[in-house]
Design a protein around this motif. Structure first.
Motif, short mmCIF file in Angstrom:
data_model
loop_
_atom_site.label_atom_id
_atom_site.label_comp_id
_atom_site.label_asym_id
_atom_site.label_seq_id
_atom_site.Cartn_x
_atom_site.Cartn_y
_atom_site.Cartn_z
N ASP A 274 1.01 -1.20 0.02
CA ASP A 274 0.03 -0.33 0.13
C ASP A 274 0.97 1.42 0.10
N THR B 205 -5.19 3.85 4.93
CA THR B 205 -6.81 4.03 4.67
C THR B 205 -7.60 3.79 5.84
N SER C 279 -0.99 -5.14 4.93
CA SER C 279 -0.18 -4.29 4.02
C SER C 279 -0.19 -2.98 4.83
N GLN C 280 -1.60 -2.40 5.27
CA GLN C 280 -1.60 -1.12 6.02
C GLN C 280 -0.69 -1.24 7.34
N LYS D 240 6.34 0.99 -5.34
CA LYS D 240 4.96 0.84 -6.00
C LYS D 240 5.14 0.71 -7.53
#
Length: 367
Positions: A21, A25, A72-73, A132
């Motif tokens: 990520d 979020t 992933s967070q 990324k």
């Protein structure tokens, strides 16, 4: 080791099973961590950075554990806090500090405990989870990847990190070769062993090609003076409100699991000394699943008696070449610029790299 993890290793090497990520979020109050992370290269240029950080309210991880869907967070949350902590302690141009404020220390320690790792930015946060893809349909390779978090406004640092990311992606082919051999119980099968070694050798060819590209977009002067200091050790640092004074090794490629995996697979008998103790200590900074895989490889039978000598020796020579390129870059990027012959992990790196090179070649089959 469960099948899901083995499948992920075969696909992605030591990189996460899914692309990391790049934004938190977890809720509106967590936006400040992303904001500080994105602004960090600018904030670290300001003398008031430490005062600014002490005034911030950084939310703690909102769960007593890490739900699988938020893994992933959790890694991004740890990564951001790890960068912030290292930036705070190692800020260039500011007086040395041995105190990490509670608003950073507490959430960092909390998430680190849940991830079963030391509360310090290590190789996993600096590289393995820090990328990324521009095009998700293309590979994890230079030209299609960028970093999520940095310390400085220099592409040189991006390049340094991304070189490691592509190398880790290439390690998947080595892991697939080892698992195929292990799954088929083919360690007594001459052809199966040679096929595994040939696949590992082909991957190492690509790894060496990538490692040799470091100077293309990374200045030795900028590396040494502008961003290497930020991945230094924590020496006698008090984590405020946590009741502890810590000493942690800085981020270093020695915390990668790729070369230790190859050493275990090839059964290279490195002599016990301070170097080997240091390399074993690096495992405390690796993700738990990576250490478990190293234990699996350690338990695999020795392929040396079964392999074709030329094939076995080729892999050893490539491992020695990898360490020689590393040795060359250590001289170019560090040794020529300082009298302190210690790496970010705190080791006399030139002396120890030479030991590893020599002992790797000594393990070759003679005759």
């Amino acid at each position: 080791m469960d099948d899901h993890l083995r499948t992920a290793f075969r696909r992605r090497g030591f990189l996460p099973a899914e692309d990391p990520d790049s934004r938190l979020t977890l809720g509106e109050r967590f936006e400040i961590i992303d904001q500080i992370g994105n602004d960090l290269p600018s904030l670290l240029l300001e003398p008031e950075f430490r005062s600014y950080m002490r005034a911030q309210v950084l939310p703690e991880w909102p769960h007593p554990n890490i739900p699988p869907k938020l893994l992933s967070q959790a890694h991004l949350y740890y990564l951001r806090l790890g960068f912030i902590a290292s930036g705070y302690i190692n800020q260039i141009g500011q007086p040395v500090t041995h105190s990490l404020p509670a608003n950073i220390a507490r959430p960092l320690c909390q998430i680190a405990e849940l991830l079963e790792r030391p509360p310090m930015l290590s190789y996993d946060g600096y590289a393995l989870y820090n990328w990324k893809r521009f095009d998700p349909d293309r590979g994890i390779e230079l030209g299609n990847i960028d970093t999520v978090q940095n310390f400085v406004h220099l592409y040189d640092e991006h390049w340094f990190i991304l070189i490691h990311v592509e190398i880790e992606a290439l390690a998947a082919r080595m892991m697939d070769a080892m698992m195929t051999l292990d799954d088929s119980a083919g360690v007594d099968d001459h052809d199966a062993v040679d096929n595994s070694l040939l696949q590992i050798s082909a991957a190492l060819d690509n790894v060496l090609q990538v490692l040799r590209r470091i100077p293309e977009k990374m200045s030795d002067e900028l590396y040494f003076s502008r961003f290497r200091p930020y991945i230094g050790q924590f020496r006698d640092v008090t984590y405020e409100s946590m009741g502890q004074v810590v000493n942690f090794r800085g981020e270093t490629g020695a915390q990668s699991s790729m070369m230790p995996m190859l050493v275990e697979f090839m059964k290279i008998p490195h002599q016990p000394n301070r170097l080997i103790s240091h390399l074993n200590d690096m495992r405390h900074y690796m993700p738990k699943a990576h250490v478990e895989w190293l234990d699996v490889v350690h338990a695999m039978p020795d392929v040396r008696p079964v392999a074709t000598p030329e094939t076995f020796n080729r892999v050893l020579e490539q491992m020695a070449e990898f360490r020689e390129v590393h040795y060359h870059w250590a001289i170019k990027y560090i040794a020529r610029r300082c009298n302190d012959q210690h790496g970010t992990g705190g080791t006399p790196y030139l002396k120890w790299l030479k030991y590893l090179i020599d002992e790797t070649r000594q393990h070759q089959v003679q005759g």
